[in-house]
Enzyme design. Structure first.
Site, PDB file in Angstrom:
ATOM      1  N   ARG A  46       0.794  -1.280  -0.019  1.00 24.30           N
ATOM      2  CA  ARG A  46      -0.106  -0.053  -0.190  1.00 24.30           C
ATOM      3  C   ARG A  46       1.029   1.409   0.253  1.00 24.30           C
ATOM      4  O   ARG A  46       0.700   2.271  -0.624  1.00 24.30           O
ATOM      5  CB  ARG A  46      -0.984  -0.042   1.290  1.00 24.30           C
ATOM      6  CG  ARG A  46      -2.146  -0.921   1.249  1.00 24.30           C
ATOM      7  CD  ARG A  46      -2.857  -0.973   2.514  1.00 24.30           C
ATOM      8  NE  ARG A  46      -3.678  -2.317   2.320  1.00 24.30           N
ATOM      9  CZ  ARG A  46      -3.963  -2.657   3.391  1.00 24.30           C
ATOM     10  NH1 ARG A  46      -3.110  -2.511   4.612  1.00 24.30           N
ATOM     11  NH2 ARG A  46      -4.678  -3.832   3.533  1.00 24.30           N
ATOM     12  N   PHE A  48     -11.488  -5.455  -5.622  1.00 21.79           N
ATOM     13  CA  PHE A  48     -11.530  -6.002  -4.174  1.00 21.79           C
ATOM     14  C   PHE A  48     -11.279  -5.444  -3.211  1.00 21.79           C
ATOM     15  O   PHE A  48     -10.298  -5.623  -2.663  1.00 21.79           O
ATOM     16  CB  PHE A  48     -10.657  -7.200  -4.666  1.00 21.79           C
ATOM     17  CG  PHE A  48     -10.929  -8.232  -5.943  1.00 21.79           C
ATOM     18  CD1 PHE A  48     -11.769  -9.074  -6.038  1.00 21.79           C
ATOM     19  CD2 PHE A  48     -10.083  -8.070  -7.064  1.00 21.79           C
ATOM     20  CE1 PHE A  48     -12.328  -9.705  -7.297  1.00 21.79           C
ATOM     21  CE2 PHE A  48     -10.461  -8.734  -8.235  1.00 21.79           C
ATOM     22  CZ  PHE A  48     -11.418  -9.555  -8.308  1.00 21.79           C
ATOM     23  N   SER A 101     -17.804  -6.971  -4.454  1.00 19.67           N
ATOM     24  CA  SER A 101     -18.949  -7.386  -4.555  1.00 19.67           C
ATOM     25  C   SER A 101     -19.725  -7.524  -3.357  1.00 19.67           C
ATOM     26  O   SER A 101     -20.851  -7.601  -3.294  1.00 19.67           O
ATOM     27  CB  SER A 101     -18.676  -8.841  -5.122  1.00 19.67           C
ATOM     28  OG  SER A 101     -18.196  -9.690  -4.204  1.00 19.67           O
ATOM     29  N   CYS A 147      -2.917 -14.355  -3.489  1.00 16.08           N
ATOM     30  CA  CYS A 147      -2.517 -14.773  -2.164  1.00 16.08           C
ATOM     31  C   CYS A 147      -2.885 -16.188  -2.020  1.00 16.08           C
ATOM     32  O   CYS A 147      -2.968 -16.695  -0.957  1.00 16.08           O
ATOM     33  CB  CYS A 147      -3.238 -13.838  -1.268  1.00 16.08           C
ATOM     34  SG  CYS A 147      -5.125 -13.909  -1.303  1.00 16.08           S
TER      35      CYS A 147
HETATM   36  N1  SAH Z   1      -7.446  -5.495  -0.951  1.00 17.17           N
HETATM   37  C1  SAH Z   1      -8.112  -5.759   0.245  1.00 17.17           C
HETATM   38  C2  SAH Z   1      -8.287  -7.322   0.545  1.00 17.17           C
HETATM   39  C3  SAH Z   1      -9.156  -8.064  -0.517  1.00 17.17           C
HETATM   40  S1  SAH Z   1      -9.786  -9.461   0.078  1.00 17.17           S
HETATM   41  C4  SAH Z   1      -7.188  -5.242   1.233  1.00 17.17           C
HETATM   42  O1  SAH Z   1      -6.245  -4.611   1.031  1.00 17.17           O
HETATM   43  O2  SAH Z   1      -7.554  -5.323   2.324  1.00 17.17           O
HETATM   44  C5  SAH Z   1     -10.941  -9.928  -0.996  1.00 17.17           C
HETATM   45  C6  SAH Z   1     -12.036  -9.273  -1.503  1.00 17.17           C
HETATM   46  O3  SAH Z   1     -12.513  -9.567  -2.417  1.00 17.17           O
HETATM   47  C7  SAH Z   1     -13.077  -9.375  -0.411  1.00 17.17           C
HETATM   48  O4  SAH Z   1     -13.496  -8.147   0.134  1.00 17.17           O
HETATM   49  C8  SAH Z   1     -14.331 -10.052  -1.305  1.00 17.17           C
HETATM   50  O5  SAH Z   1     -15.685  -9.391  -0.764  1.00 17.17           O
HETATM   51  C9  SAH Z   1     -14.036  -9.504  -2.683  1.00 17.17           C
HETATM   52  N2  SAH Z   1     -14.618 -10.384  -3.588  1.00 17.17           N
HETATM   53  C10 SAH Z   1     -14.506 -11.750  -3.881  1.00 17.17           C
HETATM   54  N3  SAH Z   1     -14.995 -12.119  -4.975  1.00 17.17           N
HETATM   55  C11 SAH Z   1     -15.541 -10.869  -5.554  1.00 17.17           C
HETATM   56  C12 SAH Z   1     -15.793 -10.558  -6.992  1.00 17.17           C
HETATM   57  N4  SAH Z   1     -16.202 -11.458  -7.939  1.00 17.17           N
HETATM   58  N5  SAH Z   1     -16.000  -9.320  -7.247  1.00 17.17           N
HETATM   59  C13 SAH Z   1     -15.684  -8.287  -6.461  1.00 17.17           C
HETATM   60  N6  SAH Z   1     -15.274  -8.598  -5.447  1.00 17.17           N
HETATM   61  C14 SAH Z   1     -14.970  -9.953  -4.814  1.00 17.17           C
END
Ligand code: SAH
Length: 392
Positions: free
Chosen positions: A210, A226, A249, A336
């Site tokens: 970040r 995401f 989502s 991850c």
């Molecule tokens: N980038 C974030 C962590 C991501 S965790 C950070 O820095 O903290 C993954 C996320 O993807 C979750 O919040 C989940 O709700 C979302 N997710 C899962 N499938 C998805 C999809 N098909 N489209 C959009 N978001 C999705």
């Protein structure tokens, strides 16, 4: 209980690998219940390790290769080593950062245990029955080692323990009862919801990445795909992005991202949060709308058998992004999934780039931060990988 290994099956243990597979076991003496401590011997009867016993492919998770008791002194010592390491890294005992991983399983010679610290609260997760059985002892050792650094310990293992062990575990406080907290990461503030949030409530493992994103943010139009808690979005805002769109989502995630951005940047209309599926959003967005994009999806492969589909998923996601990112744009793309290697991920992204036909250069290769250390004898502990790409 005592476990004797088959001849030749002690080789990996002599190289300090911390797992004993069930197939390596010759016989078990005085068998106890799951989660019990097992003393492990070579086929010649020489002591080699002590660890937590569990039914499954990984039968023993090694706690020590020394012939020592696993008692209060042991737990305090291991936690003290972990804390000293976090102070050496420079993430603990700072005023502008109180968010860090204190224990990262095998990386801290405590297989099956994860502890994240958010200000005054530690959130503890057991991934093995043995760590579950030891939770009170660990909590007591935490009190001793952490002193007045923490006043809450929340135990959150409902979804991480093996279901078959039938522990019927509920999430609960082992110390204190604070239900909400504001954690500070590199001077930015985040609401952490350990009661309802994913994992321990926040993804501490993206801290360094970040920070790097902040450096690329000035003047850019950012898409944080995401977004979950909006970690990357808040850094992009501080970095001087022109606009930041956070997409997830989950409606709850989008609300959380909005709350975190407004806590740090009240009344700043550069940010917008959108609840939408990633693939649908990428398909519908305008070409060239963004010139800084983050793709940080959940693990596509939780197990080796899901690998092929996971790689296809990474390719599809990145291809959709390469097709739309503005020329001169920068893409932060992550995986991850522990089951996906660095090379396999790079190949999946390479395939996506080739499909788009664009010129793409690798600027940085990213990984998990130092407070998620990798035990040199347990390379499986490397799970987070990322690429920063320049797209012409
Ligand atoms: N980038 C974030 C962590 C991501 S965790 C950070 O820095 O903290 C993954 C996320 O993807 C979750 O919040 C989940 O709700 C979302 N997710 C899962 N499938 C998805 C999809 N098909 N489209 C959009 N978001 C999705």
């Amino acid at each position: 209980m005592n476990i004797y290994l088959k001849r030749g099956k002690d080789e990996s243990l002599k190289r300090f690998h911390p797992w004993i597979y069930s197939g390596a076991i010759q016989r078990i003496e005085d068998q106890a219940g799951e989660g019990a401590l097992a003393r492990v011997f070579t086929s010649d009867g020489d002591y080699i390790a002590t660890g937590h016993w569990q039914i499954g492919t990984i039968a023993v998770r090694v706690l020590t290769f020394d012939d020592e008791p696993i008692d209060d002194v042991f737990w305090c010592h291991r936690l003290q080593v972990a804390l000293d390491m976090r102070r050496a890294i420079g993430v603990a005992d700072r005023t502008d950062n109180n968010t860090y991983r204190l224990v990262h399983g095998e990386g801290d010679n405590l297989p099956g245990l994860v502890i994240d610290v958010y200000g005054q609260t530690a959130v503890m997760q057991a991934h093995s029955v043995g760590m579950h059985c030891s939770r009170q002892q660990i909590a007591e050792a935490m009190r001793v080692v952490m002193g007045d650094r923490i006043n809450n310990i929340y135990y959150k293992s409902e979804t991480t323990l093996p279901f078959k062990a039938g522990l019927g575990q509920e999430n609960t406080f082992l110390l204190g009862d604070a239900v909400d907290n504001i954690a500070v990461e590199n001077g930015l503030r985040f609401h952490i919801d350990w009661l309802r949030g994913q994992k321990t409530g926040f993804f501490v493992d993206q801290r360094d990445n970040r920070s790097l994103l902040e450096h690329y943010a000035p003047g850019r139009d950012v898409l944080n795909m995401f977004c979950y808690t909006g970690g990357f979005s808040v850094y992009a805002m501080r970095g001087g992005a022109r606009c930041v769109h956070s997409v997830d989502s989950s409606g709850k995630a989008v609300d959380l991202a909005s709350a975190n951005v407004s806590m740090n940047f009240p009344d700043d209309d550069r940010h917008q949060a959108i609840a939408e599926d990633a693939f649908r959003y990428l398909q519908q967005m305008e070409e060239g709308q963004y010139d800084l994009i983050i793709l940080d999806p959940p693990a596509f492969a939780k197990h080796k058998d899901a690998l092929r589909n996971a790689l296809k998923g990474y390719t599809r996601l990145n291809a959709a992004t390469f097709a739309k990112i503005r020329p001169g744009g920068v893409l932060f793309t992550f995986s991850c999934s522990q089951a996906v290697s660095k090379d396999q991920f790079r190949m999946a992204v390479f395939t996506a780039a080739a499909m788009s036909g664009r010129k793409v250069s690798i600027l940085h290769q990213l990984h998990q931060p130092a407070d998620h250390p990798i035990n040199i004898y347990h390379p499986e502990g490397e799970y987070l990988k990322g690429l920063v790409l320049y797209v012409e």
